[in-house]
Scaffold this active site. Structure first.
Site, PDB file in Angstrom:
ATOM      1  N   HIS A 170       0.437  -1.502   0.596  1.00  0.00           N
ATOM      2  CA  HIS A 170      -0.187  -0.065  -0.270  1.00  0.00           C
ATOM      3  C   HIS A 170       0.589   1.482  -0.446  1.00  0.00           C
ATOM      4  CE1 HIS A 170      -3.671   2.551   0.623  1.00  0.00           C
ATOM      5  NE2 HIS A 170      -3.807   2.110   1.981  1.00  0.00           N
TER       6      HIS A 170
ATOM      7  N   HIS B 153      -2.009  -2.403  -9.779  1.00  0.00           N
ATOM      8  CA  HIS B 153      -3.047  -1.459  -9.032  1.00  0.00           C
ATOM      9  C   HIS B 153      -4.241  -2.368  -8.638  1.00  0.00           C
ATOM     10  CE1 HIS B 153      -5.840   1.640  -6.827  1.00  0.00           C
ATOM     11  NE2 HIS B 153      -4.398   2.044  -6.553  1.00  0.00           N
TER      12      HIS B 153
ATOM     13  N   ASP C  56       2.616   5.193  -6.451  1.00  0.00           N
ATOM     14  CA  ASP C  56       4.297   5.529  -5.693  1.00  0.00           C
ATOM     15  C   ASP C  56       5.746   5.293  -6.755  1.00  0.00           C
ATOM     16  OD1 ASP C  56       2.683   5.499  -3.278  1.00  0.00           O
ATOM     17  OD2 ASP C  56       1.917   3.007  -3.434  1.00  0.00           O
TER      18      ASP C  56
HETATM   19  N1  CMC Z   1       5.112  -7.058 -10.652  1.00  0.00           N
HETATM   20  C1  CMC Z   1       4.622  -7.573 -11.332  1.00  0.00           C
HETATM   21  N2  CMC Z   1       3.546  -8.560 -11.065  1.00  0.00           N
HETATM   22  C2  CMC Z   1       1.949  -8.380 -10.533  1.00  0.00           C
HETATM   23  C3  CMC Z   1       2.765  -6.359 -10.064  1.00  0.00           C
HETATM   24  C4  CMC Z   1       3.925  -6.047  -9.584  1.00  0.00           C
HETATM   25  N3  CMC Z   1       4.353  -4.934  -8.995  1.00  0.00           N
HETATM   26  N4  CMC Z   1       1.629  -6.546  -9.788  1.00  0.00           N
HETATM   27  C5  CMC Z   1       0.124  -7.834 -10.158  1.00  0.00           C
HETATM   28  N5  CMC Z   1       1.341  -8.490 -10.311  1.00  0.00           N
HETATM   29  C6  CMC Z   1       1.069  -9.738 -10.826  1.00  0.00           C
HETATM   30  C7  CMC Z   1       0.887 -10.725  -9.868  1.00  0.00           C
HETATM   31  O1  CMC Z   1       1.227 -11.585 -10.021  1.00  0.00           O
HETATM   32  C8  CMC Z   1      -0.994 -11.850 -10.884  1.00  0.00           C
HETATM   33  O2  CMC Z   1       0.014 -12.448 -11.766  1.00  0.00           O
HETATM   34  P1  CMC Z   1      -0.786 -13.612 -11.994  1.00  0.00           P
HETATM   35  O3  CMC Z   1      -1.889 -13.640 -12.666  1.00  0.00           O
HETATM   36  O4  CMC Z   1       0.304 -14.284 -12.774  1.00  0.00           O
HETATM   37  O5  CMC Z   1      -0.867 -14.589 -10.196  1.00  0.00           O
HETATM   38  C9  CMC Z   1      -2.119 -10.683 -11.390  1.00  0.00           C
HETATM   39  O6  CMC Z   1      -0.025  -8.894 -11.473  1.00  0.00           O
HETATM   40  C10 CMC Z   1      -2.184  -9.798 -11.155  1.00  0.00           C
HETATM   41  O7  CMC Z   1      -2.399  -9.326  -9.576  1.00  0.00           O
HETATM   42  P2  CMC Z   1      -3.298  -9.416  -8.499  1.00  0.00           P
HETATM   43  O8  CMC Z   1      -2.017  -9.592  -6.675  1.00  0.00           O
HETATM   44  O9  CMC Z   1      -4.426 -10.036  -8.293  1.00  0.00           O
HETATM   45  O10 CMC Z   1      -3.295  -7.519  -8.051  1.00  0.00           O
HETATM   46  P3  CMC Z   1      -3.795  -7.250  -6.546  1.00  0.00           P
HETATM   47  O11 CMC Z   1      -4.687  -6.550  -7.134  1.00  0.00           O
HETATM   48  O12 CMC Z   1      -4.222  -8.453  -5.402  1.00  0.00           O
HETATM   49  O13 CMC Z   1      -2.553  -6.356  -6.620  1.00  0.00           O
HETATM   50  C11 CMC Z   1      -0.931  -4.660  -5.526  1.00  0.00           C
HETATM   51  C12 CMC Z   1      -2.360  -4.681  -6.315  1.00  0.00           C
HETATM   52  C13 CMC Z   1      -1.152  -3.169  -5.699  1.00  0.00           C
HETATM   53  C14 CMC Z   1      -1.671  -5.067  -4.214  1.00  0.00           C
HETATM   54  C15 CMC Z   1       0.060  -4.888  -6.398  1.00  0.00           C
HETATM   55  O14 CMC Z   1       0.261  -4.905  -7.755  1.00  0.00           O
HETATM   56  C16 CMC Z   1       1.461  -5.330  -5.587  1.00  0.00           C
HETATM   57  O15 CMC Z   1       2.075  -5.324  -5.260  1.00  0.00           O
HETATM   58  N6  CMC Z   1       1.541  -3.997  -6.217  1.00  0.00           N
HETATM   59  C17 CMC Z   1       3.232  -3.607  -5.749  1.00  0.00           C
HETATM   60  C18 CMC Z   1       3.119  -2.751  -4.732  1.00  0.00           C
HETATM   61  C19 CMC Z   1       2.992  -1.074  -5.213  1.00  0.00           C
HETATM   62  O16 CMC Z   1       3.306  -0.753  -5.818  1.00  0.00           O
HETATM   63  N7  CMC Z   1       1.671  -0.508  -4.129  1.00  0.00           N
HETATM   64  C20 CMC Z   1       1.092   0.302  -4.626  1.00  0.00           C
HETATM   65  C21 CMC Z   1      -0.278   0.243  -4.809  1.00  0.00           C
HETATM   66  S1  CMC Z   1      -1.103   2.206  -5.062  1.00  0.00           S
HETATM   67  C22 CMC Z   1      -0.907   3.290  -3.826  1.00  0.00           C
HETATM   68  C23 CMC Z   1      -1.277   2.392  -2.916  1.00  0.00           C
HETATM   69  O17 CMC Z   1      -2.499   1.620  -2.626  1.00  0.00           O
HETATM   70  O18 CMC Z   1      -0.798   3.106  -2.030  1.00  0.00           O
END
Ligand code: CMC
Length: 434
Positions: free
Chosen positions: A269, A308, A364
């Site tokens: 987050h 996201h 971010d």
């Molecule tokens: N790098 C590589 N792969 C990713 C990433 C990433 N940053 N984000 C998602 N994926 C992949 C994930 O592995 C999954 O792949 P697969 O279908 O093969 O398993 C697919 O994309 C869908 O991801 P998800 O984990 O189901 O997505 P989510 O909605 O649960 O997670 C998230 C959203 C923001 C937690 C995630 O994208 C993430 O961990 N990003 C990196 C951390 C980040 O930048 N967070 C800040 C978010 S924006 C501001 C805030 O909220 O504070």
């Protein structure tokens, strides 16, 4: 063909058919409870770990269309607000639903400015932190400690008390944030200067040394103000959901904000901005970007600042931040990490792994590069997110408290453990491998 705003469901266990209303593209989970196999059956429950497809409230604060990359506060596009408003003006909008006129804005700014001081007990409390404590941990704990200073905050059903705590929190967050920083670097705390605006005063409390009056660089102060606007609210994200959930038990707002800040601190987050900088440091040079991307694609690491839950398009905040970066760099000089970030973005946006998963830079990704250029250490980045998001948390908390449909937040579970086990006294228990 006649259309109807209803959903008809056949329960194949009983062959019974039910019709439930669809309102605003949503069905009510409680309408499924009537679907039972018999008297003993509790009724159907909806399973949604991580709330990926569940609306927890009706809200008129922030509109987000993740497919199209649209973000609006109270109906105003984020681009217009970032360009033409101050942060406190946007705070007023989020809390009251309308942009203030000149007199309302002046009165609001005056009120917030006159709530920036901390009670001395809070300052003393902060002095007790370990010398190298993380500023985000200090911020969370100190906000929680404000609960001891303002026992009137418990009157959460009293609108006047709610408003007073709201002003106190918005006024005091920068003061606590700046003291967390000064504590961490071992400098004496600086008290607020009411001649300065919100971000200038924050910079004063962070960086004033021996000069009698701090003069903030106006370009940097404005950049910070824009970043604060962009971070002010983002509908039902993890920390806002925490604010509403903790607030729903009628805990006081200092404790609820501290809990929301705790949720924000995690690397998935608000903590992601700090992680992005660590990642750029680890990559080191542009040439190392392809190998790093490969590690991400192999599933070893995540690309921080990318992806996201809701945006499946370019985060509109990231676009504005990128533009703001140019203005900041004209004052500070270019942060060399920008080249690595741009290369990461360039490669990721054309790579099938990221394209197929609709992974784009989020808020971010570029914010840390600006923060660092302005002079912040990475461990302050999430604190910089928490200051403005406090406004969103409070607006959502207020909306939740006056919503007659809201009650204490209490999800259901699917129990997967054992039942009716025979108790064994300690002396008779064998070894259990755990
Ligand atoms: N790098 C590589 N792969 C990713 C990433 C990433 N940053 N984000 C998602 N994926 C992949 C994930 O592995 C999954 O792949 P697969 O279908 O093969 O398993 C697919 O994309 C869908 O991801 P998800 O984990 O189901 O997505 P989510 O909605 O649960 O997670 C998230 C959203 C923001 C937690 C995630 O994208 C993430 O961990 N990003 C990196 C951390 C980040 O930048 N967070 C800040 C978010 S924006 C501001 C805030 O909220 O504070």
């Amino acid at each position: 063909m006649m259309t109807s705003n209803t959903l008809t469901v056949t329960d194949n266990r009983t062959n019974r058919t039910y019709t439930v209303p669809i309102t605003d593209g949503t069905v009510r989970a409680m309408d499924f409870r009537q679907m039972r196999t018999g008297e003993e059956d509790f009724g159907l429950i909806l399973y949604d770990p991580a709330f990926t497809n569940t609306a927890s409230c009706r809200s008129s604060i922030t509109y987000l269309d993740g497919e199209r990359g649209i973000l609006e506060y109270r109906g105003y596009p984020i681009e217009d607000l970032a360009e033409r408003c101050t942060f406190l003006e946007v705070a007023y909008l989020l809390l009251f639903g309308e942009l203030p006129n000149k007199a309302e804005l002046d009165a609001w700014v005056f009120e917030i400015t006159h709530h920036t001081m901390l009670h001395e007990t809070t300052r003393k409390f902060m002095e007790g932190f370990r010398y190298d404590a993380h500023p985000m941990s200090m911020l969370m704990s100190s906000v929680a400690a404000l609960s001891t200073v303002y026992p009137d905050a418990k009157e959460v059903h009293n609108p006047a008390s709610r408003m007073l705590q709201t002003k106190r929190l918005i006024g005091k967050m920068p003061t606590i944030a700046a003291m967390s920083y000064r504590h961490n670097v071992g400098f004496p705390y600086v008290y607020p200067d009411n001649d300065l605006n919100y971000t200038e005063n924050f910079m004063n409390m962070l960086w004033r040394m021996v000069e009698p009056k701090y003069a903030a660089n106006p370009v940097l102060a404005r950049a910070l103000d824009i970043l604060f606007i962009l971070h002010a609210d983002h509908e039902q994200n993890c920390s806002t959901n925490t604010m509403r959930s903790v607030g729903s038990s009628l805990a006081d707002p200092y404790l609820a904000v501290a809990s929301a800040a705790a949720a924000l601190s995690g690397p998935l987050h608000g903590g992601a901005n700090e992680e992005v900088l660590k990642m750029l440091d680890e990559i080191g040079t542009k040439e190392n970007v392809p190998a790093y991307i490969q590690r991400v694609k192999d599933g070893h690491i995540k690309l921080m600042g990318f992806g996201h839950r809701v945006y499946k398009n370019y985060d509109p905040r990231a676009k504005i931040i990128k533009r703001t970066a140019d203005q900041v760099f004209q004052v500070t000089g270019r942060n060399p990490k920008l080249d690595i970030a741009l290369e990461l973005e360039r490669i990721a946006l054309q790579d099938p792994y990221f394209v197929s998963r609709k992974l784009y830079p989020n808020v971010d990704f570029y914010s840390g590069i600006i923060y660092q250029a302005v002079g912040f250490k990475p461990d302050m980045f999430t604190v910089l997110f928490a200051i403005p998001r406090t406004v969103g948390w409070l607006a959502q908390w207020q909306e939740m408290l006056i919503d007659s449909e809201q009650k204490i937040a209490r999800p259901r579970q699917i129990y997967t453990g054992q039942r009716n086990r025979k108790f064994v006294p300690v002396a008779e228990r064998g070894a259990v491998a755990v």
